[in-house]
Design a protein around this motif. Sequence first.
Motif, PDB file in Angstrom:
ATOM      1  N   ASN A  32      37.608  48.002  44.586  1.00  0.00           N
ATOM      2  CA  ASN A  32      37.270  46.844  43.755  1.00  0.00           C
ATOM      3  C   ASN A  32      38.516  46.051  43.393  1.00  0.00           C
ATOM      4  O   ASN A  32      38.522  44.808  43.442  1.00  0.00           O
TER       5      ASN A  32
ATOM      6  N   TYR B 106      40.459  42.657  37.646  1.00  0.00           N
ATOM      7  CA  TYR B 106      41.471  43.542  38.224  1.00  0.00           C
ATOM      8  C   TYR B 106      42.038  44.480  37.169  1.00  0.00           C
ATOM      9  O   TYR B 106      42.148  45.703  37.391  1.00  0.00           O
TER      10      TYR B 106
ATOM     11  N   GLN C 241      39.758  43.892  46.197  1.00  0.00           N
ATOM     12  CA  GLN C 241      38.981  42.658  46.355  1.00  0.00           C
ATOM     13  C   GLN C 241      39.454  41.595  45.360  1.00  0.00           C
ATOM     14  O   GLN C 241      39.509  40.407  45.692  1.00  0.00           O
ATOM     15  N   CYS C 242      39.766  42.039  44.151  1.00  0.00           N
ATOM     16  CA  CYS C 242      40.313  41.100  43.156  1.00  0.00           C
ATOM     17  C   CYS C 242      41.615  40.494  43.655  1.00  0.00           C
ATOM     18  O   CYS C 242      41.840  39.273  43.533  1.00  0.00           O
TER      19      CYS C 242
ATOM     20  N   GLY D 113      33.833  35.440  38.547  1.00  0.00           N
ATOM     21  CA  GLY D 113      35.016  34.751  39.050  1.00  0.00           C
ATOM     22  C   GLY D 113      36.260  34.961  38.211  1.00  0.00           C
ATOM     23  O   GLY D 113      37.281  34.319  38.440  1.00  0.00           O
ATOM     24  N   GLU D 114      36.211  35.863  37.261  1.00  0.00           N
ATOM     25  CA  GLU D 114      37.366  36.149  36.398  1.00  0.00           C
ATOM     26  C   GLU D 114      38.156  37.297  37.037  1.00  0.00           C
ATOM     27  O   GLU D 114      38.154  38.435  36.562  1.00  0.00           O
ATOM     28  N   TYR D 115      38.862  36.976  38.133  1.00  0.00           N
ATOM     29  CA  TYR D 115      39.428  38.007  38.994  1.00  0.00           C
ATOM     30  C   TYR D 115      40.581  38.781  38.368  1.00  0.00           C
ATOM     31  O   TYR D 115      40.681  40.001  38.539  1.00  0.00           O
ATOM     32  N   GLN D 116      41.463  38.089  37.649  1.00  0.00           N
ATOM     33  CA  GLN D 116      42.576  38.805  37.038  1.00  0.00           C
ATOM     34  C   GLN D 116      42.081  39.761  35.962  1.00  0.00           C
ATOM     35  O   GLN D 116      42.526  40.911  35.871  1.00  0.00           O
TER      36      GLN D 116
ATOM     37  N   TYR E  43      33.995  40.374  37.670  1.00  0.00           N
ATOM     38  CA  TYR E  43      34.399  39.926  39.013  1.00  0.00           C
ATOM     39  C   TYR E  43      33.403  38.903  39.552  1.00  0.00           C
ATOM     40  O   TYR E  43      33.791  37.866  40.100  1.00  0.00           O
TER      41      TYR E  43
ATOM     42  N   MET F 254      41.023  37.812  46.190  1.00  0.00           N
ATOM     43  CA  MET F 254      40.541  36.571  45.592  1.00  0.00           C
ATOM     44  C   MET F 254      41.644  35.849  44.842  1.00  0.00           C
ATOM     45  O   MET F 254      41.620  34.613  44.705  1.00  0.00           O
ATOM     46  N   LEU F 255      42.635  36.594  44.355  1.00  0.00           N
ATOM     47  CA  LEU F 255      43.775  35.992  43.654  1.00  0.00           C
ATOM     48  C   LEU F 255      44.859  35.520  44.622  1.00  0.00           C
ATOM     49  O   LEU F 255      45.921  35.056  44.187  1.00  0.00           O
TER      50      LEU F 255
END
Length: 556
Positions: free
Chosen positions: A374, A355, A377-378, A349-352, A346, A381-382
């Motif tokens: 958590n 997640y 939050q992902c 920056g690798e949100y997917q 996370y 950001m997506l």
Amino acid sequence: MKQIGVILTLIILCVCGNSKAQPSAVKNAAKSVFKLTTYNADGTVLSTSHGVFVGNNGEAISDLKPFIGASKAIVTDSKGREMNVERIMGVNDIYDVAKFKVSGKTIPLNVAQSASASGSQAWLVSYAEKSPTITAATVKNVETFMDKYSYYIFSLAVPENTNACPFVNSEGQVIGIMQPSTTSTDIHATDAKFITELQTTGLSVEDETMKKIGIPPSLPTDKSQALLTLMMAAQANDSIKHAAIVSDFINQYPTSVDGYTAQAQIYLDANDFESAEKEMETAIKKVENKDEAHYNYSKIIYNKEVYKSDIPYAAWNLDKAFEEINKAYAINPQPSYQHQQALITYAKGEYQKAYDMFMDLTKTSIRNPELFYNASQCKQMLKAPMKEVIALLDSAITTTDTLRLREAAPYFLARAEAYITTDSFRQAVFDYTRYEILVNGNVNANFYYIREQAEVKAKLYQQALIDISTAIMLAPKEPTYYAEKASLELRVNMMDDAIKTATKCIELAPEYADGYLILGLAQINKGDKGNGMSNLEKAKELGHVQAQAMIEKYSK
């Protein structure tokens, strides 16, 4: 000549009598008596007393009072040798006694394991580098406390300069330390066995008496209690005691990762990243559970990169943190290590991907509210629909154990903020209130300001007035809160109050345009158009974007 002969005979009889009254073991006891001196933070003497060594490695007992407020203490033994008091090993403020440890080897007295009876002989041994005074005494009475310890009372005039000196029996064993009575001419002595059995616990750092002593407490001998001490010391506001406890833990448990991690965290807090790196590398070499060392090293790097990213350190980055947690997982594949992997993902920056990792973990043995939080939050950001974020926060709240509902406080706060973005203002107000309750009202002025804005949008004006007034009470010099309150008073047609509040706002911040705009509008609505228009002009002069429109509106 006959008179001189009589005098000599009396002297000889007295000497022989004292010899009989003072067994050799009693005379030898003087070697273990010391002088105690405590000092204030500025180095001046705080108090003096005495005590007796009860162990070979610096263990000693004395009265507690001299330590209260002390930043430092030394003892001077019977040979004049000075030793620093290094640790407080236990205290009892009811009986005014303390056990502690000094630097260096010491000559101890054995502690009597059985009580001396009423009427028995004892001796008070004073401190002196050359000729200690040994005073015979008779036990007047013995009281029992805590079912197994003795509290002695002696009928004896208090010899000068003997406070906390030991009473010993005929075998030279210490039975207690001298404590003058505050209510009579008697002398008291608390059982030495009781004092020597004093010890610290995991909560000693937070003990109110211990807080008054600047000398660090000793680490408990039980590891679970020592771990609790380590944790409590990190939360206490005493860096000296914290550092001492961490150092003691490493020395006492050199193969446990906890001490090294605590020391690395101290270095991290001080921005000494190089020392933190070396500490964790040492941990990896020495500790038994290598996976725990790699895991904690990953967390140290992660915390630095997330919370102190503005301070560069070439050796560390998120990839390095990921490398360390991967090493931990390779040694011992457990879900908590996967959680750390997800957090780093996370942060990168690798949100997917993060997640998916968090949601996968909700199907494991560590399913817990934080994972849903958590994941929410992902989703944010997506840029996912806010209803998906709220659904995950719902899961975080419902997954929280009802017996530990306080842990859900941040989830209620996050859901309140999510509700604001969907214009669900009343739901937001409810969640803000739940948050306030769960944190026992431990919130600041800004919290009440934010909730007040949600209440205004929900048309809960009375609650809003209470909250903005609370914000002002907590931060009476913040002009924004006065402007907000004056604006709300204007909205609900409380013109006199609005004028008063806006005037206060201008007094606090003469260059704050909002104050003049609201004051001007309140004055115009009150019928004072002249002063009202002047204040609108002042707001325009200070750059308020709405001032010109208001001037045009009320100029007609």
